[in-house]
Motif scaffolding. Structure first.
Motif, PDB file in Angstrom:
ATOM      1  N   PRO A  95      22.441  14.765  -6.087  1.00 37.79           N
ATOM      2  CA  PRO A  95      22.846  14.549  -4.624  1.00 37.79           C
ATOM      3  C   PRO A  95      24.216  14.611  -4.239  1.00 37.79           C
ATOM      4  O   PRO A  95      24.868  14.276  -3.247  1.00 37.79           O
ATOM      5  CB  PRO A  95      22.200  13.052  -4.297  1.00 37.79           C
TER       6      PRO A  95
ATOM      7  N   THR B  77      26.637   6.752   4.042  1.00 42.62           N
ATOM      8  CA  THR B  77      26.906   6.507   2.548  1.00 42.62           C
ATOM      9  C   THR B  77      27.555   5.366   2.116  1.00 42.62           C
ATOM     10  O   THR B  77      28.486   5.139   2.574  1.00 42.62           O
ATOM     11  CB  THR B  77      27.403   7.761   1.930  1.00 42.62           C
TER      12      THR B  77
ATOM     13  N   HIS C 259      25.445   7.735  -6.290  1.00 43.29           N
ATOM     14  CA  HIS C 259      24.589   6.320  -6.275  1.00 43.29           C
ATOM     15  C   HIS C 259      24.342   5.820  -4.879  1.00 43.29           C
ATOM     16  O   HIS C 259      24.716   4.870  -4.480  1.00 43.29           O
ATOM     17  CB  HIS C 259      25.683   5.458  -6.861  1.00 43.29           C
ATOM     18  N   GLU C 260      23.551   6.624  -4.290  1.00 40.90           N
ATOM     19  CA  GLU C 260      23.040   6.449  -2.908  1.00 40.90           C
ATOM     20  C   GLU C 260      22.032   5.486  -2.778  1.00 40.90           C
ATOM     21  O   GLU C 260      21.599   4.686  -3.569  1.00 40.90           O
ATOM     22  CB  GLU C 260      22.893   7.773  -2.218  1.00 40.90           C
TER      23      GLU C 260
ATOM     24  N   MET D 265      26.580  16.621  -3.199  1.00 42.39           N
ATOM     25  CA  MET D 265      26.801  17.930  -2.425  1.00 42.39           C
ATOM     26  C   MET D 265      28.311  18.195  -2.113  1.00 42.39           C
ATOM     27  O   MET D 265      28.659  19.223  -1.898  1.00 42.39           O
ATOM     28  CB  MET D 265      25.981  17.535  -1.302  1.00 42.39           C
ATOM     29  N   TRP D 266      28.976  17.283  -2.209  1.00 46.91           N
ATOM     30  CA  TRP D 266      30.569  17.365  -1.902  1.00 46.91           C
ATOM     31  C   TRP D 266      31.160  17.013  -3.489  1.00 46.91           C
ATOM     32  O   TRP D 266      30.823  16.003  -4.010  1.00 46.91           O
ATOM     33  CB  TRP D 266      31.182  16.538  -1.057  1.00 46.91           C
TER      34      TRP D 266
ATOM     35  N   LEU E 111      28.324   9.514  -3.704  1.00 53.64           N
ATOM     36  CA  LEU E 111      27.050  10.504  -3.505  1.00 53.64           C
ATOM     37  C   LEU E 111      26.051  10.328  -4.621  1.00 53.64           C
ATOM     38  O   LEU E 111      25.082  10.265  -4.399  1.00 53.64           O
ATOM     39  CB  LEU E 111      27.478  11.953  -3.435  1.00 53.64           C
TER      40      LEU E 111
END
Lengths: 1033, 482, 249
Positions: free
Chosen positions: B80, B257, B403-404, B82-83, B401
């Protein structure tokens, strides 16, 4: 996306390609690209409307069970397989393997032309030439003995085949299903007089399985799963399920209690339970606590009828099966949970592995003049110890009817590719007294293949003066019509249903066959050197290797380990810790027969003195590969090693197994011992699993069956800190949904009648009335993952794991690399969470919860406000929509999605001119024309099958009516063999989902985030042994 | 513009934060023109540096072309996450951009004298940093060729961008900031360009300067308008210093987030931005004053003052870090707690500790006056500050991100050579512009300096003419050549 | 000392200054020009509207629809029940044209002549002569596509036909076109404007060019109109859904 087709000599198929190409689209295409040509039919076929699907009822041939299928075809091409609701076996459900039959049909590495091997080089020949060659060879082979090894199938083809063989003086063919449990079949024959009695889980009070993985492919999985789910969903009075075995398979993970016995000690336990042996002895042999065994034993005595099943992999399988039969008889199972009267005949006439080995020995002795192989691949799955290739080479004429370039075919010298089941006629006898019909859903993908094996054999027989008269029919189809009770007219009426009563005598003939010489070599328990028992089992997805060339099955994570595109060694965490083995460490697994190397996967569900390796992978080829460019595949070029998707993926566990059978002649999977050693190199496993634990986040919630009848306990609705728990009203309360839906969106709206929404009052089908929603019953879900494959098939989801689907420059390249990077695209995924036994000690039982996780279509979706271009927004009928052509790919929506169900096109998986293209010709023929194929740089996710909604709305509009409740459903819900998924309009109480959504067990995942999801989960229901603690929510 | 100099008693160090600043070693206007004008025109070393910068830029550019052609997959993104590096670098450069406006606008309004010698450099830095940052929102798109969907313009699709999305706010914030800061820079340059125009011999360059000078004649009327305009622009740019980075912080604060969803972000980001900006100012100014021998313009007093500002912002940032942990701890929200525990002890702990040490521990050395007045130390410290601030953004973005909410989708992240190339390219791009700037336009506001140095009249009478030629050494002389 | 220290000396050339000021307009104009170009490039003004390619056979809709009054659905037979309007199979052409050969006698369709186009058709369909069926070497006619939406747009013809939208509303009065051209822009804005503002069957008939007698009888005769179930007396505008997911999925 281009539609250039030559103006001259365009065939119908070409036209279809054009149509398909025009509908299967790329999101990234601009609006003003060259429009190309429109090629019409010469003569338009009857009963088809361009752009409207036609459905054909047929029969699944992916395993022996023979479920009924409906093949959806669009413009002459099969695009989707679904279960046949009228079929008595599977009642409309279909497993992942069955749905993947399409990728066998459109497999880019299918053999396209008959070929002959002359001096080590393969050369294509014409159909007629092949007929002539075989006829000539047969002339020479008469009397020298001929062996025909056929993938087992019920129905009349076996009879036809035996008749043909007899014509040349050969003995009846071998009908092989390597994965089938011959021991159970033999035990059934002896005990109940039928090969496979119907099993009724829902009538049982207690289910106890000795390694019988009835959800993994043991027996007829789909009907078993349907019935099992029904049984477990009874909630009140549902049967408890105890699993006995050294490894917890998918079936084992669905059990309430696991008795982790030593491999090979099942017999002692079974005897103890059957009252033939002492609990103490069983306890000492199996290493299981005597008290636990005693408790189960008394439970068996207390709960009648019991349903005990046996499917152990040991060499003593037959003995266990017989002992289990004794348990059943004592437990009043016969007639109640085991119904010989309604026998499943799919497995009748099956030959055992021992018989196959016997024939191999004859080949080795040079007593065989000609050998045929069809649909099965002994060179892959027969243990290396047997040296099949060597024996096979002693046969002068070796003919293969395989459609794929598998290992056995490579050893042959004449190859006549068979038609796929979806291209040819046939029949099956799944249940006594019923005929399951198989009809072509489309013209052959490769017109160079003039007919199926049967047609070919007929053509050959015509060349023989003596036989010509007997084979006057022009094709196998004619032969079938003649054999069909009632003939052509009856067949015509039966075909639309795909099922008919009566029998074509196929099974009977097969049963009457004289047994071939068998080589039964029963190995003692735990032969060979090593500290570990080597447990091997057929992969629930790839079987003994059949599925390995289908990207859907390769990409579908194993239901238990969640690993794909790879082999692995399961080892208990305790043992792994003792030996200093980490997840992903490559191990050398050494037995007396050889060594294989595979990465380690620490798994709670395997005995600490055992390691487990699945079969199915490790397709390799000795033959040299011609340089092969996946992008531009040369049709004439053969990809030995079972095709590009299977080659060099993982290892073949049969390389290290001894040639051992059980007393019934079935293959013994778990007999040898093995030693393991670290090789030092470690790799991230291509697994979709992040953390196997929930960390108390309440994603998969469960409750005890007893609590269903009691008033709710506080922990039943455990609230997370900061949780404002809502009384549930699916999404309609959400501000965003209310906004999008106008006044109707608000539940408090006084003027429900008058329309204030986004849409026109005149529109009788205003979307604003609707709120599409889904319920998922975790008490039913078994984690089989059929829904995932259904979603891939319906929504043109690309598989990304093939070794070439990576960057061009300085990029590693190995199967599953994109999965290692978490780039899988599964719109719906099966999460598998372990509960309990946090420190991974052996002997402590643990619970498993499966959660199908897909876009929750939040009424108040976090992804919507952050998209800068409105590429994702809330539609008035409650969908969270993703507009591919508007998406610029900021990926902000994914960052903000708490459920992480959005998937990004990192490469041009959908662009035919890209190296990473996921649908090499002709795989792209399967693409659903109603769904856009996404281009690179675009976010995508579950759409709740919006194309099906629109299609239904269009149909309703055409018929000037409103949608009928439960008229249609999503692909996942349709496929689910457990009926765990229900989908529909939650705003209309007439839809089933609207009622289920208010079930006592209903909950939202991450409800405290105020996302107002449209997906409602129903808590799993546990049936703990008396006095066990309640599970945490 | 800045207030005029006042004579000081011997031995006393001027209160540099106030307007009272002087360049004793600078004697007359001619010297200013000669020395500062002398920094113009190419040199061998300059060409070498420019070559390296352009090379780095080309590496980044080709990486980008490859990425567009092949797809974002060539970068190291691992859902995940993504950025990652791109957005990190974006925020980094936007942050850098802030010191410039702070120094040139806010300190101007506060009449802080020490800005005089460094504001031109930092303002140029601002413009180029924003130009660099502006590339990334496009560069990180999956379909960069569709970037114009983000811009509101009348179109046949009848669709507009989503005003709710922080990314759209970004577009406006960045563009506004770029416009204002470049205008501010240019306006301030006009009188100096006029001087260059008049000194220039080469007709082509002269013509160009003439264009840029907008016909500046140095008339009283022009000066009157000029000062008003400059004051107005300063006032106009001041709120931007706060607003722009607040908007950037909304990219995170507006999301759910864990680790992003915090109300403290705007002030926290602004402080961080100024902190990193000052760091970059040191990184640029200290070598500059050495190579161009401008020690007697950019005096130790100036560096000392800037260092104090740096120390202050560092402590603000440190406070923000502590507050984040405290909020997570007291929230009792298990998602937050898990994440922040993971931040300092999880897989990304090393990054978090780099951030804490570089941004909170090392700057504490600036409490020592000796180190504040030690250019070498300041330079090295500035490098660690740049590193630390880059990692601050990295730590905010990637581990959050990875560790969401959904444990099943917890992941990790490994950059590829594409990420690194584009990071490198951004520096190449920035320094390319900067190097081009320093050799074409004056790195200091000549006209402002002329205001501060003692008026000639003071020496012109009483026959003290010779003092000028021989040069007088003042007791409190700082940083002047002896 | 030197001129730099008192720049006042420049005051003596005011005219020169004003000239310089004029030059300063140049950069601004340049920026404006670039902006305009970008805007027009991205405004989506580019469309294949009015495109009218030459077809392998110059099929005269004028004759078949206008003069013979054939219904659109006779050849495009899926238009009212599928997303896809359907393209007539070659056999459909031959169905009539094996009786209607190239030799055209004088009729209200014109004087006696030899139709080169029908000869072309016979060549494609490999028809020996009048009365003969299609031959073995028949080839489909490679029509050049005119109307094409991007593939991510799902346009259900059936919904529109059944809502009473006449073919001509989007395709123009084909029956009057000697050579078919793209009538509408097919831009998204063009679609949406109709979905938002609504549509009345009356307009449909006007667009079709059959508005002179708007009775249900003539409606039945109107190409594509026959399937329209709506009452025509009222000019009531019927609006349609216009959120993205109706066409984009």
């Amino acid at each position: 996306m281009t539609q250039d087709t030559t103006t001259s000599g365009v065939k119908r198929r070409e036209f279809l390609k054009v149509l398909g190409a025009s509908s299967a689209a790329i999101a990234a295409v601009g609006c003003s690209e060259p429009t190309g040509k429109l090629i019409p039919y010469l003569v338009s076929p009857d009963e088809t409307v361009p752009g409207v699907s036609t459905y054909y009822a047929t029969t699944c041939r992916e395993c022996s069970a023979a479920c009924g299928m409906i093949a959806e075809t669009r413009d002459g091409r099969a695009i989707k397989l679904e279960g046949n609701p009228e079929h008595p076996l599977n009642h409309g459900a279909l497993c992942a393997r069955g749905q993947s039959a399409l990728q066998g049909l459109y497999n880019p590495d299918r053999l396209r032309v008959p070929m002959v091997n002359e001096g080590g080089t393969w050369k294509p020949i014409t159909w007629d030439d092949a007929v002539a060659r075989l006829a000539q060879a047969l002339g020479g082979a008469r009397g020298k003995g001929g062996v025909f090894i056929n993938q087992h199938e019920s129905g009349s083809f076996p009879r036809f085949l035996d008749g043909w063989l007899a014509g040349y003086g050969f003995e009846p063919h071998l009908s092989v299903d390597f994965e089938a449990d011959s021991a159970a079949i033999e035990a059934n024959r002896r005990t109940y007089g039928v090969a496979w009695p119907a099993l009724s889980f829902s009538d049982a009070k207690l289910i106890i399985s000795f390694g019988a993985d009835f959800l993994d492919g043991w027996g007829a999985s789909v009907p078993q799963q349907l019935d099992f789910a029904d049984a477990r969903a009874k909630l009140d009075g549902a049967p408890r399920f105890v699993y006995v075995g050294p490894r917890r398979s998918l079936t084992g993970l669905n059990a309430d209690e696991w008795i982790a016995c030593k491999p090979g000690s099942e017999l002692a336990i079974a005897n103890a339970f059957a009252g033939k042996g002492s609990i103490q002895q069983a306890a000492t042999e199996s290493g299981v606590d005597a008290a636990q065994l005693q408790r189960i034993a008394s439970e068996i005595g207390a709960s009648k009828p019991v349903l005990a099943l046996s499917g152990v992999g040991g060499a003593d399988a037959l003995e266990v099966a017989l002992a289990v039969a004794a348990i059943n008889q004592a437990g009043g199972a016969v007639g109640a949970t085991i119904k010989p009267a309604q026998a499943i005949t799919s497995f009748d006439g099956m030959t055992t592995t021992a018989e196959l080995l016997g024939q191999v020995e004859r080949m080795r002795a040079g007593q065989v003049g000609i050998a045929f192989v069809r649909g099965t691949d002994p060179a892959h799955y027969l243990p290396r110890a047997i040296k099949f290739a060597e024996a096979f080479a002693k046969v002068p004429v070796r003919v293969s009817f395989s459609s794929y370039p598998d290992e056995t075919t490579e050893l042959c010298n004449l190859v006549i590719p068979d038609l796929h089941a979806l291209e040819s006629w046939g029949d099956a006898a799944p249940i006594r007294g019923t005929i399951s019909l198989q009809q072509p859903a489309m013209d052959p993908v490769y017109p160079t293949i003039k007919g199926g094996t049967a047609d070919f054999l007929i053509a050959v027989a015509k060349k023989d003066a003596a036989l010509a008269s007997r084979y006057s029919v022009d094709s196998y189809r004619t032969w079938l019509i003649a054999a069909f009770p009632g003939g052509a007219p009856a067949l015509a009426t039966a075909l639309p249903h795909g099922i008919a009563n009566g029998s074509m005598g196929g099974a009977a003939a097969a049963a009457a066959r004289p047994a071939a010489p068998a080589t039964i070599t029963v190995q003692p328990k735990g032969t060979g050197e090593g500290d570990f028992f080597l447990i091997t089992y057929p992969s629930p997805l790839l079987g003994a290797g059949r599925g390995a060339n289908k990207p859907w099955l390769q990409e579908l994570p194993d239901p238990v380990t969640k690993i794909c595109w790879s082999s692995w060694v399961e080892i208990h965490p305790e043992t792994a810790e003792r030996l200093g083995i980490d997840r992903g460490d490559f191990l050398d697994v050494k037995t007396s027969n050889g060594t294989i190397r595979a990465p380690a996967f620490p798994y709670l569900g395997v005995h600490k003195d055992a390691i487990a390796i699945p079969s199915g992978q490790g397709h390799r080829s000795q033959a040299k590969l011609a340089p092969f460019e996946p992008k531009h595949h040369d049709a004439s070029q053969v990809q030995w090693g079972y095709g590009r998707y299977a080659r060099d993926v993982g290892v073949n566990v049969f390389d290290v197994l001894p040639a051992s059978t059980n007393a019934a002649g079935g293959f013994a999977w778990t007999v040898t011992k093995a030693s393991i050693s670290k090789t030092g190199d470690n790799r991230i496993l291509p697994s979709t699993e992040g953390s196997a634990r929930q960390h108390g986040r309440g994603i998969a919630q469960a409750m005890n069956a007893s609590d269903l009848t009691n008033p709710p306990r506080p922990e039943e609705k455990e609230v997370l800190p900061g949780d404002a728990s809502h009384e549930f009203l699916p999404g309609l309360r959400s501000p965003v949904a209310a906004d999008a839906q106008g006044e109707l969106g608000a539940p408090t709206a006084q003027d429900q009648g008058t329309h204030k929404g986004l849409y026109d009052p005149n529109d009788p089908r205003g979307m604003t009335r609707r709120r599409w929603a889904m319920t998922i019953d975790l008490a039913r879900c078994t984690g089989c993952s059929a829904c995932v494959t259904a979603c891939y098939a319906e929504n043109n989801i690309p598989t990304v794991g093939a070794y070439w689907q990576v960057a061009s420059i300085w990029a590693e390249s190995r199967p599953g690399l994109n999965i290692e990077r978490g780039r899988e695209m599964n719109w719906i995924r099966l999460e598998r969470y372990f509960e309990g036994n946090l420190d991974g000690k052996f002997g402590v039982d643990f619970e498993t919860r499966f959660v199908p996780m897909l876009c929750q279509h939040c009424g108040n979706a976090p992804c919507e406000p952050v998209c800068p271009v409105y590429a994702t927004y809330h539609s008035p009928d409650g969908l969270n929509v993703q507009v591919y052509n508007r998406c610029v790919g900021t990926r902000y929506c994914s960052n903000n999605c708490p459920y992480k169900v959005r998937y990004f096109n990192w490469f041009g998986y959908g662009e035919a001119d890209r190296k990473q293209y996921a649908f090499p010709e002709p795989l792209n023929w399967q693409l659903n024309p109603d769904v856009t194929v996404r281009g690179k740089g675009v976010m995508e996710k579950c759409s709740f099958c919006v194309q099906r909604i629109r299609e239904a709305e269009n149909r309703a509009a055409l018929e000037h009516r409103d949608l009928v409740p439960n008229e249609f459903t999503t692909a996942c819900a349709q496929a689910c063999p457990s009926r765990a998924i229900t989908w529909g309009d939650a705003a209309d109480p007439n839809w089933t989902v609207a009622q289920l959504a208010h079930d006592r067990r209903a909950y939202h995942v991450f409800e405290e985030l105020n996302t107002y999801t449209a997906v409602v989960y129903l808590k799993k229901v546990n049936h703990p042994a008396a006095g066990a603690p309640a599970p945490r929510a | 513009m800045a207030a005029t100099a006042t004579p000081l008693r011997d031995g006393e160090r001027p209160n540099i934060a106030s307007a009272a600043v002087r360049f004793p070693a600078v004697r007359d206007y001619d010297q200013v023109d000669r020395e500062i004008g002398g920094t113009l025109g190419p040199s061998l070393g300059w060409f070498a540096a420019l070559g390296i910068a352009i090379l780095c830029m080309l590496v980044g550019a080709s990486a980008w072309v490859y990425q567009i052609r092949e797809g974002l997959g060539v970068a190291g993104f691992q859902p995940p996450v993504m950025w990652a590096v791109y957005i990190t670098t974006f925020v980094f450069w936007v942050g850098i951009g802030h010191a410039g406006t702070l120094i040139s606008a806010i300190l101007y309004l506060f009449r802080a004298g020490f800005r005089t010698s460094i504001y031109r450099v930092s303002e140029a830095m601002t413009v180029f940093a924003v130009m660099t940052a502006g590339l990334f929102p496009i560069l990180h798109l999956g379909r960069p060729w569709k970037f114009f969907y983000l811009i509101p313009y009348p179109n046949w699709r009848l669709i507009w961008p989503n005003p709710k999305s922080p990314l759209v706010w970004d577009v406006f914030a960045i563009l506004t900031y770029l416009t204002i800061s470049s205008t501010f820079l240019y306006v301030g340059l006009i009188p100096d360009i006029a001087i260059l125009r008049d000194r220039e011999k080469n007709p082509i360059r002269k013509a160009i300067y003439a264009q840029l000078a907008l016909g500046w004649r140095n008339s009283d009327r022009e000066w009157r308008h000029f000062t008003r305009a400059y004051l107005f622009l300063a006032a106009f740019a001041t709120p931007l210093v706060l607003s722009v980075h607040s908007v950037v912080s909304f990219d995170f604060a507006m999301a759910l987030t864990p680790g992003w969803h915090a109300t403290i972000f705007p002030p926290y980001f602004v402080a961080g931005a100024i902190f990193s900006g000052i760091g970059m100012v040191f990184t640029i100014v200290i070598p500059l004053r050495k190579f161009f021998h401008l020690e007697h313009y950019i005096t130790l007093n100036d560096l000392d003052a800037a260092a104090k500002l740096c120390l202050f912002t560092s402590t603000v940032v440190g406070l923000a870090y502590v507050t984040e942990f405290q909020i997570a701890w007291m929230s009792g929200n298990r998602f937050e707690i898990d994440y922040f525990w993971n931040r300092v002890f999880g897989q990304w702990a090393w990054a978090a500790w780099i951030m804490l040490i570089c941004n909170c521990v090392l700057p504490l050395s600036l409490w020592s006056q000796k180190l504040r007045r030690n250019p070498t130390w300041l330079f090295m410290l500035s490098l660690t500050i740049n590193l630390g601030m880059w990692f601050e953004r990295f730590v905010i973005i990637v581990p959050s991100l990875a560790h969401e909410f959904e444990p099943w989708q917890w992941g990790t992240y490994r950059p590829t050579f594409i990420d690194y190339s584009i990071l490198l390219g951004s520096f190449g791009w920035f320094f390319m512009w900067f190097l081009l700037f320093i050799r074409q336009l004056p790195v200091m506001a000549m006209s402002e300096i002329k205001e501060i140095i003692p008026p000639r009249m003071r020496f012109a009478h009483a026959g003290l003419e010779h003092d000028l030629t021989e040069g007088t050494v003042y007791p409190d002389d700082t940083g002047a050549p002896h | 000392m030197n001129k730099f220290t008192n720049s006042r000396s420049f005051d003596s050339h005011p005219i020169a200054m004003t000239k310089r000021r004029q030059w300063t307009a140049i950069p601004g104009l340049l920026a404006l020009a670039i902006g305009a170009v970008m805007l027009s490039a991205y405004s989506g003004a580019s469309s294949s509207q009015h495109g009218s390619p030459v077809q392998p056979i110059a099929f005269p809709h004028t004759v078949h629809v206008q003069k013979l009054g054939m219904n659109c659905l006779y050849c495009h037979n899926a238009a009212n029940k599928s997303m896809d309007p359907g393209l007539p199979a070659v056999s459909t052409c031959i169905g009539c044209h094996n009786m209607i050969g190239p030799q055209r006698p004088a009729s209200d369709l014109g004087p006696a002549r030899t139709s080169a186009e029908i000869q072309k058709l016979y060549k494609f369909a490999d028809v020996a002569g009048m009365g003969a069926g299609m031959g073995a070497n028949a080839k489909p006619i490679p029509w050049v596509r005119i109307h094409k939406l991007p593939e991510y747009v799902h346009f259900p013809h059936t919904r529109h036909i059944n809502a009473g939208v006449t073919c001509q509303t989007c395709h123009g009065q084909i029956q009057k076109m000697d050579r078919v051209y793209q009538y509408a822009t097919l831009n998204m804005g063009w679609c949406v404007s109709c979905h938002v503002n609504g549509y009345s069957p009356k307009e449909g008939l006007e667009a079709a060019g059959y508005a002179d007698q708007p009775t249900s009888a003539t409606l039945a005769a109107a190409p594509g109109g026959s399937a329209a179930p709506v009452a025509l007396a009222t000019g009531e505008r019927k609006k349609a859904r216009y959120d993205c997911a109706n066409c984009h999925y």
